[in-house]
Structure formats: C-alpha cells, structure tokens
Motif scaffolding. Structure first.
Motif, PDB file in Angstrom:
ATOM      1  N   ILE A 179      -0.655   0.870  -0.560  1.00 52.81           N
ATOM      2  CA  ILE A 179      -0.429  -0.387   0.144  1.00 52.81           C
ATOM      3  C   ILE A 179      -0.954  -1.507  -0.726  1.00 52.81           C
ATOM      4  CG2 ILE A 179      -0.956  -1.752   2.190  1.00 52.81           C
ATOM      5  CD1 ILE A 179      -1.303   0.949   3.662  1.00 52.81           C
ATOM      6  N   TYR A 180      -0.092  -2.476  -1.002  1.00 52.68           N
ATOM      7  CA  TYR A 180      -0.463  -3.621  -1.830  1.00 52.68           C
ATOM      8  C   TYR A 180      -0.669  -4.829  -0.934  1.00 52.68           C
ATOM      9  CZ  TYR A 180      -0.124  -7.409  -5.194  1.00 52.68           C
ATOM     10  OH  TYR A 180      -0.364  -8.537  -5.933  1.00 52.68           O
ATOM     11  N   ASP A 181      -1.833  -5.470  -1.064  1.00 48.49           N
ATOM     12  CA  ASP A 181      -2.152  -6.690  -0.330  1.00 48.49           C
ATOM     13  C   ASP A 181      -1.814  -7.872  -1.229  1.00 48.49           C
ATOM     14  OD1 ASP A 181      -3.210  -8.823   1.057  1.00 48.49           O
ATOM     15  OD2 ASP A 181      -5.155  -7.894   1.412  1.00 48.49           O
ATOM     16  N   THR A 190       8.369  -0.743  -3.941  1.00 49.10           N
ATOM     17  CA  THR A 190       8.170  -1.306  -2.612  1.00 49.10           C
ATOM     18  C   THR A 190       9.285  -0.840  -1.684  1.00 49.10           C
ATOM     19  OG1 THR A 190       7.091  -3.236  -3.546  1.00 49.10           O
ATOM     20  CG2 THR A 190       7.926  -3.442  -1.299  1.00 49.10           C
ATOM     21  N   LYS A 191       8.879  -0.254  -0.570  1.00 50.55           N
ATOM     22  CA  LYS A 191       9.843   0.265   0.393  1.00 50.55           C
ATOM     23  C   LYS A 191       9.884  -0.539   1.679  1.00 50.55           C
ATOM     24  CE  LYS A 191      11.099   3.631  -2.199  1.00 50.55           C
ATOM     25  NZ  LYS A 191      12.405   3.629  -2.816  1.00 50.55           N
ATOM     26  N   ALA A 192       8.772  -1.178   2.051  1.00 51.36           N
ATOM     27  CA  ALA A 192       8.723  -1.958   3.289  1.00 51.36           C
ATOM     28  C   ALA A 192       7.586  -2.959   3.190  1.00 51.36           C
ATOM     29  CB  ALA A 192       8.519  -1.036   4.489  1.00 51.36           C
ATOM     30  N   ALA A 193       7.632  -3.962   4.068  1.00 49.77           N
ATOM     31  CA  ALA A 193       6.583  -4.966   4.112  1.00 49.77           C
ATOM     32  C   ALA A 193       6.139  -5.144   5.556  1.00 49.77           C
ATOM     33  CB  ALA A 193       7.084  -6.281   3.540  1.00 49.77           C
ATOM     34  N   PHE A 194       4.851  -5.369   5.746  1.00 49.97           N
ATOM     35  CA  PHE A 194       4.273  -5.495   7.074  1.00 49.97           C
ATOM     36  C   PHE A 194       3.330  -6.690   7.126  1.00 49.97           C
ATOM     37  CE2 PHE A 194       5.238  -1.065   6.303  1.00 49.97           C
ATOM     38  CZ  PHE A 194       5.865  -0.658   7.468  1.00 49.97           C
ATOM     39  N   ALA A 195       3.181  -7.265   8.299  1.00 51.57           N
ATOM     40  CA  ALA A 195       2.250  -8.372   8.495  1.00 51.57           C
ATOM     41  C   ALA A 195       0.843  -7.847   8.752  1.00 51.57           C
ATOM     42  CB  ALA A 195       2.704  -9.251   9.651  1.00 51.57           C
ATOM     43  N   PRO A 212      12.236 -12.159   2.742  1.00 49.43           N
ATOM     44  CA  PRO A 212      10.845 -12.545   2.528  1.00 49.43           C
ATOM     45  C   PRO A 212       9.904 -11.389   2.883  1.00 49.43           C
ATOM     46  CG  PRO A 212      11.823 -13.799   4.326  1.00 49.43           C
ATOM     47  CD  PRO A 212      12.901 -12.974   3.724  1.00 49.43           C
ATOM     48  N   LEU A 213       8.980 -11.099   1.982  1.00 49.10           N
ATOM     49  CA  LEU A 213       8.078  -9.972   2.183  1.00 49.10           C
ATOM     50  C   LEU A 213       6.844 -10.392   2.947  1.00 49.10           C
ATOM     51  CD1 LEU A 213       8.291  -8.327  -1.348  1.00 49.10           C
ATOM     52  CD2 LEU A 213       9.437  -7.622   0.726  1.00 49.10           C
ATOM     53  N   GLY A 214       6.291  -9.474   3.715  1.00 49.58           N
ATOM     54  CA  GLY A 214       5.059  -9.719   4.435  1.00 49.58           C
ATOM     55  C   GLY A 214       3.863  -9.552   3.506  1.00 49.58           C
ATOM     56  N   ARG A 215       2.678  -9.686   4.065  1.00 46.46           N
ATOM     57  CA  ARG A 215       1.454  -9.619   3.261  1.00 46.46           C
ATOM     58  C   ARG A 215       1.216  -8.224   2.703  1.00 46.46           C
ATOM     59  NH1 ARG A 215      -4.774 -11.036   5.076  1.00 46.46           N
ATOM     60  NH2 ARG A 215      -5.702 -10.163   3.211  1.00 46.46           N
ATOM     61  N   PHE A 216       1.404  -7.193   3.520  1.00 44.23           N
ATOM     62  CA  PHE A 216       1.106  -5.820   3.102  1.00 44.23           C
ATOM     63  C   PHE A 216       2.402  -5.103   2.755  1.00 44.23           C
ATOM     64  CE2 PHE A 216      -2.259  -7.140   5.970  1.00 44.23           C
ATOM     65  CZ  PHE A 216      -3.354  -6.951   5.159  1.00 44.23           C
ATOM     66  N   ARG A 217       2.478  -4.595   1.525  1.00 45.90           N
ATOM     67  CA  ARG A 217       3.691  -3.950   1.032  1.00 45.90           C
ATOM     68  C   ARG A 217       3.450  -2.461   0.842  1.00 45.90           C
ATOM     69  NH1 ARG A 217       4.736  -8.816  -3.218  1.00 45.90           N
ATOM     70  NH2 ARG A 217       4.913 -10.399  -1.600  1.00 45.90           N
ATOM     71  N   LEU A 218       4.272  -1.658   1.476  1.00 41.61           N
ATOM     72  CA  LEU A 218       4.183  -0.210   1.370  1.00 41.61           C
ATOM     73  C   LEU A 218       4.954   0.214   0.138  1.00 41.61           C
ATOM     74  CD1 LEU A 218       3.339   2.502   2.626  1.00 41.61           C
ATOM     75  CD2 LEU A 218       5.498   2.457   3.871  1.00 41.61           C
ATOM     76  N   GLN A 219       4.261   0.903  -0.778  1.00 38.73           N
ATOM     77  CA  GLN A 219       4.887   1.321  -2.020  1.00 38.73           C
ATOM     78  C   GLN A 219       4.850   2.838  -2.138  1.00 38.73           C
ATOM     79  OE1 GLN A 219       2.662  -0.877  -4.971  1.00 38.73           O
ATOM     80  NE2 GLN A 219       4.063  -2.614  -4.816  1.00 38.73           N
ATOM     81  N   VAL A 220       5.980   3.406  -2.522  1.00 37.24           N
ATOM     82  CA  VAL A 220       6.099   4.844  -2.756  1.00 37.24           C
ATOM     83  C   VAL A 220       6.472   5.017  -4.218  1.00 37.24           C
ATOM     84  CG1 VAL A 220       7.293   6.958  -2.127  1.00 37.24           C
ATOM     85  CG2 VAL A 220       6.793   5.245  -0.376  1.00 37.24           C
TER      86      VAL A 220
END
Length: 77
Positions: free
Chosen positions: A65-67, A37-42, A25-33
């Motif tokens: 960063i995708y919200d 998508t490489k990681a997800a953060f709350a 399950p992905l968090g709200r903020f997704r780090l994209q390179v």
C-alpha cells in the motif's frame, strides 16, 4: 457530400458523456500488486482489507500500500 445532423434534445433531457480513457483521479492510498497500482482508496483500512484478500488468494505476489501524501510504501505480509 452528406452531412450528419445531431438529434435534437428535448427539454430536461441529458446527453450521456462519451466514454474515454482519461485517467481516473487516484485516492490517497494505492493498492499495488507486484509494483503495479490496481486500486485506490481514501481510507487505509479499506486498502488493507482489499490487500489482505488478494494476498490470501495469491500468496506468492507482492502486495503493498502506497501512501501518496506521506510518500511511504507498506508491504503486506
């Protein structure tokens, strides 16, 4: 034909769950390179910190960063 029996578990013993390739399950903020998508953060601050570290190490890649709640994408310079 041979049969295979599962080992008996003792009281209080837990059985490890099998490893699978289900989506995490992905968090709200997704780090994209480079749009992947490489990681997800709350938290936004955590995503920005990780994104800036990637951008510093690899200045040629496109880091954003995708919200997922707002549907907005922010490009890091």
């Amino acid at each position: 034909m041979a049969t295979m029996n599962m080992p008996k578990k003792e009281n209080g013993e837990t059985v490890a769950q099998p490893v699978n390739q289900a989506r995490v399950p992905l968090g709200r903020f997704r780090l994209q390179v480079d749009s992947q998508t490489k990681a997800a953060f709350a938290e936004l601050s955590d995503a920005e910190k990780a994104g800036r570290a990637i951008k510093k190490a690899h200045p040629i890649v496109r880091v954003s960063i995708y919200d997922s709640e707002e549907g907005q994408q922010t490009l890091l310079d």
